[in-house]
Write a protein that holds these residues in place. Structure first.
Motif, mmCIF file in Angstrom:
data_model
loop_
_atom_site.group_PDB
_atom_site.id
_atom_site.type_symbol
_atom_site.label_atom_id
_atom_site.label_comp_id
_atom_site.label_asym_id
_atom_site.label_seq_id
_atom_site.Cartn_x
_atom_site.Cartn_y
_atom_site.Cartn_z
ATOM 1 N N HIS A 175 0.952 -1.174 -0.094
ATOM 2 C CA HIS A 175 0.068 -0.036 0.054
ATOM 3 C C HIS A 175 0.963 1.109 0.075
ATOM 4 N N GLN A 176 1.896 1.364 0.865
ATOM 5 C CA GLN A 176 2.866 2.571 0.852
ATOM 6 C C GLN A 176 3.469 2.655 -0.406
ATOM 7 N N VAL A 177 3.866 1.604 -1.077
ATOM 8 C CA VAL A 177 4.588 1.757 -2.420
ATOM 9 C C VAL A 177 3.612 2.273 -3.365
ATOM 10 N N ARG A 178 2.375 1.778 -3.532
ATOM 11 C CA ARG A 178 1.556 2.146 -4.315
ATOM 12 C C ARG A 178 1.071 3.406 -4.235
ATOM 13 N N SER A 179 0.954 4.088 -3.015
ATOM 14 C CA SER A 179 0.745 5.527 -2.722
ATOM 15 C C SER A 179 1.774 6.322 -3.350
ATOM 16 N N LEU A 180 3.088 5.744 -3.266
ATOM 17 C CA LEU A 180 4.154 6.634 -3.586
ATOM 18 C C LEU A 180 4.193 6.635 -5.230
ATOM 19 N N GLU A 181 3.610 5.540 -5.923
ATOM 20 C CA GLU A 181 3.542 5.549 -7.300
ATOM 21 C C GLU A 181 2.623 6.613 -7.582
ATOM 22 N N GLU A 182 1.349 6.712 -6.864
ATOM 23 C CA GLU A 182 0.317 7.393 -7.412
ATOM 24 C C GLU A 182 0.814 8.972 -7.107
ATOM 25 N N TRP A 183 1.516 8.925 -5.970
ATOM 26 C CA TRP A 183 2.060 10.638 -6.130
ATOM 27 C C TRP A 183 2.696 10.855 -7.073
ATOM 28 N N PHE A 184 3.677 10.130 -7.554
ATOM 29 C CA PHE A 184 4.313 10.373 -8.721
ATOM 30 C C PHE A 184 3.716 10.524 -9.937
ATOM 31 N N GLY A 185 2.764 9.514 -10.073
ATOM 32 C CA GLY A 185 2.017 9.393 -11.480
ATOM 33 C C GLY A 185 2.809 8.398 -12.370
ATOM 34 N N PHE A 186 3.570 7.662 -12.119
ATOM 35 C CA PHE A 186 4.107 6.536 -12.635
ATOM 36 C C PHE A 186 4.654 5.326 -11.912
ATOM 37 N N PRO A 187 4.705 3.904 -12.350
ATOM 38 C CA PRO A 187 5.043 3.095 -11.575
ATOM 39 C C PRO A 187 6.545 2.962 -11.396
ATOM 40 N N LEU A 188 7.179 2.441 -10.270
ATOM 41 C CA LEU A 188 8.453 2.471 -9.735
ATOM 42 C C LEU A 188 8.894 1.270 -9.826
ATOM 43 N N PHE A 189 8.046 0.283 -9.622
ATOM 44 C CA PHE A 189 8.377 -1.214 -9.852
ATOM 45 C C PHE A 189 7.753 -1.973 -11.039
ATOM 46 N N GLU A 190 8.436 -2.714 -11.436
ATOM 47 C CA GLU A 190 7.603 -4.140 -12.235
ATOM 48 C C GLU A 190 7.411 -5.111 -11.315
ATOM 49 N N ARG A 191 6.059 -5.381 -11.145
ATOM 50 C CA ARG A 191 5.721 -6.713 -10.386
ATOM 51 C C ARG A 191 5.803 -7.847 -11.074
ATOM 52 N N HIS A 192 6.341 -9.029 -10.297
ATOM 53 C CA HIS A 192 6.287 -10.235 -10.811
ATOM 54 C C HIS A 192 5.892 -11.282 -9.521
ATOM 55 N N LYS A 193 5.828 -12.426 -10.041
ATOM 56 C CA LYS A 193 5.183 -13.668 -8.911
ATOM 57 C C LYS A 193 5.969 -13.390 -7.626
ATOM 58 N N ARG A 194 7.213 -13.624 -7.624
ATOM 59 C CA ARG A 194 7.697 -13.664 -6.434
ATOM 60 C C ARG A 194 8.927 -12.705 -5.960
ATOM 61 N N GLU A 195 9.034 -11.459 -6.922
ATOM 62 C CA GLU A 195 9.896 -10.356 -6.695
ATOM 63 C C GLU A 195 9.303 -9.348 -7.500
ATOM 64 N N VAL A 196 9.889 -8.120 -7.167
ATOM 65 C CA VAL A 196 9.574 -6.725 -7.645
ATOM 66 C C VAL A 196 10.934 -6.419 -8.548
#
Length: 309
Positions: free
Chosen positions: A44-65
């Motif tokens: 949730h914290q990472v998602r809120s930071l990405e929303e603050w920026f307006g773009f993704p900071l991570f690529e999500r994969h099954k067991r890692e980012v």
């Protein structure tokens, strides 16, 4: 422009901390364990930071980012600022805790010059644990990934021409280049430079070539014979010490070998090295206490070496 009376527009700081932990571990669950929160809270914290920026900071994969390119860029500055905040906080509190200092160094320089002098630094700063890593082990962001986890380089020592844009650059010293060999090599047959034509010359991929060196000392008429070649200077020096031939050596790398008698200089001639040694760091990290501590020490060592004291 931010004035003393205008508020800074900062991202949520708890989210920044979660982002750094997730980036370091490459995994939200391990980041959550470190921060003593749930995996969902980190997400949730990472998602809120990405929303603050307006773009993704991570690529999500099954067991890692994995960090996106913008995430990598942002992480470089976040790491530097968190390190600086930690060091300054400890300094203001009047406390010193064990802290690591990761230095990226050319292998030959580490083996032949730096390691033998590090004892005096660790005696002066027992609160700092020094980690040396080869310059070939770091990525473009200054990150080292090994079996013991991820480490970030604090300082770099490089051999070159002072062209490292975006970094604070401090010159350590220049060098001279000259031939060296085992004390018994040639058995009295090395009286003048022309005698080189009758002996094996060791070639070093990281060093001034024999052709260039001979030209520099006014002996371009001598055709250097073939001999064994090595990819690193410390290998070439070891080969010379083993009696395999005559190598060209830079003064810093050959200093301890000459002092111990493992190598000798058959001729007095020398030529200026093509490059010099420099200490590099990120501008944002230049005033960290641990950076200043190493800078002060290594400049003392470089000055003593340059003056022969």
């Amino acid at each position: 422009m931010v004035t003393p009376h205008s508020p800074r527009r900062l991202p949520p700081l708890n989210a920044v901390r979660a982002f750094e932990a997730a980036a370091r571990h490459g995994n939200f669950t391990r980041a959550a364990d470190e921060l003593s929160v749930t995996q969902g809270a980190v997400s949730h914290q990472v998602r809120s930071l990405e929303e603050w920026f307006g773009f993704p900071l991570f690529e999500r994969h099954k067991r890692e980012v994995r960090l996106t390119q913008k995430g990598e860029t942002y992480l470089t500055f976040v790491r530097a600022m968190l390190n600086e905040l930690h060091s300054v906080t400890q300094m203001v509190r009047g406390k010193t805790t064990e802290e690591s200092l990761c230095i990226s160094v050319p292998e030959s320089f580490a083996v032949n010059w730096l390691i033998g002098r590090l004892g005096s630094f660790t005696e002066r700063h027992p609160e700092l644990t020094v980690r040396l890593t080869s310059q070939n082990q770091i990525d473009d962001q200054g990150k080292v990934v090994g079996e013991e986890g991820t480490h970030w380089v604090d300082l770099r020592i490089r051999y070159g021409r002072a062209k490292w844009p975006g970094l604070r650059v401090l010159k350590l010293f220049d060098e001279q280049v000259f031939p060296v060999c085992h004390p018994d090599y040639g058995a009295g047959q090395l009286r003048e430079l022309g005698d080189l034509s009758h002996h094996a010359l060791i070639h070093d991929d990281m060093q001034m070539s024999w052709v260039s060196w001979l030209r520099s000392v006014g002996a371009e008429h001598i055709a250097p014979p073939h001999g064994p070649a090595f990819s690193h200077s410390h290998m070439a020096l070891q080969a010379a010490a083993a009696g395999l031939g005559i190598a060209l050596a830079r003064s810093a790398l050959a200093h301890d070998h000459l002092k111990s008698g493992a190598l000798v200089r058959p001729f007095d001639m020398s030529a200026p090295a093509e490059h010099g040694y420099y200490l590099l760091c990120q501008e944002r990290m230049a005033n960290l206490p641990k950076i200043q501590a190493f800078k002060t020490w290594v400049l003392e060592q470089a000055s003593a070496f340059s003056t022969g004291s």
